[in-house]
Design a protein around this motif. Sequence first.
Motif, PDB file in Angstrom:
ATOM      1  N   GLU A 194     -13.047  -4.071   1.448  1.00  0.00           N
ATOM      2  CA  GLU A 194     -12.286  -3.785   2.662  1.00  0.00           C
ATOM      3  C   GLU A 194     -13.148  -3.904   3.917  1.00  0.00           C
ATOM      4  O   GLU A 194     -12.730  -4.432   4.938  1.00  0.00           O
ATOM      5  N   THR A 195     -14.361  -3.396   3.825  1.00  0.00           N
ATOM      6  CA  THR A 195     -15.270  -3.421   4.972  1.00  0.00           C
ATOM      7  C   THR A 195     -16.677  -3.103   4.477  1.00  0.00           C
ATOM      8  O   THR A 195     -16.890  -2.843   3.296  1.00  0.00           O
ATOM      9  N   LEU A 196     -17.626  -3.114   5.397  1.00  0.00           N
ATOM     10  CA  LEU A 196     -19.004  -2.740   5.074  1.00  0.00           C
ATOM     11  C   LEU A 196     -19.314  -1.402   5.729  1.00  0.00           C
ATOM     12  O   LEU A 196     -18.732  -1.051   6.756  1.00  0.00           O
ATOM     13  N   GLY A 197     -20.223  -0.660   5.138  1.00  0.00           N
ATOM     14  CA  GLY A 197     -20.690   0.592   5.709  1.00  0.00           C
ATOM     15  C   GLY A 197     -22.203   0.574   5.789  1.00  0.00           C
ATOM     16  O   GLY A 197     -22.865  -0.182   5.076  1.00  0.00           O
ATOM     17  N   LYS A 198     -22.744   1.428   6.650  1.00  0.00           N
ATOM     18  CA  LYS A 198     -24.199   1.486   6.826  1.00  0.00           C
ATOM     19  C   LYS A 198     -24.690   2.880   6.442  1.00  0.00           C
ATOM     20  O   LYS A 198     -24.134   3.893   6.878  1.00  0.00           O
ATOM     21  N   VAL A 199     -25.722   2.928   5.614  1.00  0.00           N
ATOM     22  CA  VAL A 199     -26.326   4.199   5.214  1.00  0.00           C
ATOM     23  C   VAL A 199     -27.113   4.749   6.401  1.00  0.00           C
ATOM     24  O   VAL A 199     -28.012   4.095   6.916  1.00  0.00           O
ATOM     25  N   THR A 200     -26.743   5.967   6.842  1.00  0.00           N
ATOM     26  CA  THR A 200     -27.429   6.560   7.994  1.00  0.00           C
ATOM     27  C   THR A 200     -28.280   7.770   7.627  1.00  0.00           C
ATOM     28  O   THR A 200     -29.121   8.189   8.422  1.00  0.00           O
TER      29      THR A 200
ATOM     30  N   THR B 139     -22.115  -7.689   0.858  1.00  0.00           N
ATOM     31  CA  THR B 139     -23.571  -7.602   0.750  1.00  0.00           C
ATOM     32  C   THR B 139     -24.175  -8.804   0.037  1.00  0.00           C
ATOM     33  O   THR B 139     -25.401  -8.920  -0.020  1.00  0.00           O
ATOM     34  N   PHE B 140     -23.352  -9.713  -0.470  1.00  0.00           N
ATOM     35  CA  PHE B 140     -23.896 -10.944  -1.065  1.00  0.00           C
ATOM     36  C   PHE B 140     -24.777 -11.682  -0.055  1.00  0.00           C
ATOM     37  O   PHE B 140     -25.715 -12.374  -0.425  1.00  0.00           O
ATOM     38  N   ARG B 141     -24.503 -11.532   1.221  1.00  0.00           N
ATOM     39  CA  ARG B 141     -25.282 -12.218   2.262  1.00  0.00           C
ATOM     40  C   ARG B 141     -26.746 -11.802   2.254  1.00  0.00           C
ATOM     41  O   ARG B 141     -27.608 -12.518   2.751  1.00  0.00           O
ATOM     42  N   ASP B 142     -27.037 -10.615   1.685  1.00  0.00           N
ATOM     43  CA  ASP B 142     -28.408 -10.107   1.653  1.00  0.00           C
ATOM     44  C   ASP B 142     -29.094 -10.294   0.306  1.00  0.00           C
ATOM     45  O   ASP B 142     -30.259  -9.932   0.149  1.00  0.00           O
TER      46      ASP B 142
ATOM     47  N   ASN C  29     -20.957  -2.398   0.333  1.00  0.00           N
ATOM     48  CA  ASN C  29     -19.563  -2.834   0.254  1.00  0.00           C
ATOM     49  C   ASN C  29     -18.685  -1.607   0.082  1.00  0.00           C
ATOM     50  O   ASN C  29     -18.990  -0.740  -0.734  1.00  0.00           O
ATOM     51  N   LEU C  30     -17.572  -1.539   0.819  1.00  0.00           N
ATOM     52  CA  LEU C  30     -16.657  -0.402   0.726  1.00  0.00           C
ATOM     53  C   LEU C  30     -15.252  -0.861   0.371  1.00  0.00           C
ATOM     54  O   LEU C  30     -14.761  -1.870   0.894  1.00  0.00           O
ATOM     55  N   GLU C  31     -14.613  -0.095  -0.519  1.00  0.00           N
ATOM     56  CA  GLU C  31     -13.207  -0.316  -0.848  1.00  0.00           C
ATOM     57  C   GLU C  31     -12.574   1.033  -1.140  1.00  0.00           C
ATOM     58  O   GLU C  31     -13.079   1.800  -1.954  1.00  0.00           O
ATOM     59  N   ARG C  32     -11.466   1.311  -0.446  1.00  0.00           N
ATOM     60  CA  ARG C  32     -10.707   2.519  -0.765  1.00  0.00           C
ATOM     61  C   ARG C  32      -9.859   2.261  -1.998  1.00  0.00           C
ATOM     62  O   ARG C  32      -9.549   1.117  -2.339  1.00  0.00           O
ATOM     63  N   ALA C  33      -9.473   3.339  -2.671  1.00  0.00           N
ATOM     64  CA  ALA C  33      -8.656   3.222  -3.874  1.00  0.00           C
ATOM     65  C   ALA C  33      -7.331   2.525  -3.556  1.00  0.00           C
ATOM     66  O   ALA C  33      -6.814   2.601  -2.444  1.00  0.00           O
ATOM     67  N   MET C  34      -6.821   1.850  -4.561  1.00  0.00           N
ATOM     68  CA  MET C  34      -5.579   1.099  -4.441  1.00  0.00           C
ATOM     69  C   MET C  34      -4.397   2.040  -4.207  1.00  0.00           C
ATOM     70  O   MET C  34      -4.350   3.131  -4.759  1.00  0.00           O
ATOM     71  N   LYS C  35      -3.442   1.598  -3.391  1.00  0.00           N
ATOM     72  CA  LYS C  35      -2.196   2.331  -3.218  1.00  0.00           C
ATOM     73  C   LYS C  35      -1.189   1.803  -4.229  1.00  0.00           C
ATOM     74  O   LYS C  35      -1.108   0.588  -4.456  1.00  0.00           O
ATOM     75  N   LEU C  36      -0.411   2.689  -4.812  1.00  0.00           N
ATOM     76  CA  LEU C  36       0.634   2.273  -5.739  1.00  0.00           C
ATOM     77  C   LEU C  36       1.618   1.378  -4.999  1.00  0.00           C
ATOM     78  O   LEU C  36       2.064   1.691  -3.906  1.00  0.00           O
ATOM     79  N   GLY C  37       1.914   0.228  -5.554  1.00  0.00           N
ATOM     80  CA  GLY C  37       2.849  -0.700  -4.926  1.00  0.00           C
ATOM     81  C   GLY C  37       2.166  -1.820  -4.154  1.00  0.00           C
ATOM     82  O   GLY C  37       2.810  -2.764  -3.730  1.00  0.00           O
ATOM     83  N   ASP C  38       0.832  -1.714  -3.955  1.00  0.00           N
ATOM     84  CA  ASP C  38       0.104  -2.786  -3.274  1.00  0.00           C
ATOM     85  C   ASP C  38      -0.092  -3.969  -4.216  1.00  0.00           C
ATOM     86  O   ASP C  38      -0.044  -3.834  -5.436  1.00  0.00           O
ATOM     87  N   ARG C  39      -0.355  -5.127  -3.620  1.00  0.00           N
ATOM     88  CA  ARG C  39      -0.701  -6.298  -4.422  1.00  0.00           C
ATOM     89  C   ARG C  39      -2.061  -6.085  -5.065  1.00  0.00           C
ATOM     90  O   ARG C  39      -2.946  -5.484  -4.475  1.00  0.00           O
ATOM     91  N   LEU C  40      -2.215  -6.587  -6.260  1.00  0.00           N
ATOM     92  CA  LEU C  40      -3.499  -6.523  -6.965  1.00  0.00           C
ATOM     93  C   LEU C  40      -4.167  -7.882  -6.783  1.00  0.00           C
ATOM     94  O   LEU C  40      -4.025  -8.776  -7.592  1.00  0.00           O
TER      95      LEU C  40
END
Length: 195
Positions: free
Chosen positions: A7-13, A167-170, A81-92
């Motif tokens: 979904e997005t990237l996060g940075k360890v602070t 993070t594959f870019r790194d 790499n960040l991903e929130r849990a899937m919502k029921l009814g979303d596309r897989l």
Amino acid sequence: MFTGIIETLGKVTNLVKEKENLHITIESNITGELKIDQSVAHNGVCLTVVEINTDKYVVTAIKETLDKTNIGDLVVGDVVNLERAMKLGDRLDGHIVQGHVDEVGECINIKDMKGSTVFTFKYNTASDNITIEKGSITVNGVSLTVVNSKKEEFSVAIIPYTLEHTTFRDFKKGTKVNLEFDVIGKYVSRLTNLK
């Protein structure tokens, strides 16, 4: 449950060791949408949000997680790499991902294919984990298709979008990655190895 679509990237602070636990503070553009007790995959590792402060949140990795993943290798400034849990009814869009890492693998080759990039990883087959040609694999939380399945290694081909937005870019030779093998393959392997 996750899909392996980052979904997005996060940075360890911040990293705080407390007994056998590691408290990890992540800065992310999705923090404002998170709730305490919510599951978020970090490089494919399902961790629970325990604290939220403006644009940062905290998750805790216990000893079992630190022993079986690369989460304990994180340092302040690392990107995950960040991903929130899937919502029921979303596309897989990816495949069924549990966020339960099977083992840590190692990047052993990177090849620019002038339009895609092929990454090769090695892993320990003593754990009965398997890959198959055109099967699914999760590398640091990213759902991918195996393009070259061999004993103890496999390759994946990454499109430019995935390379730029994960993070594959790194990655470089020697990079340690979290591997979650396809859940169906794990059950089949277990059933065929029963004596």
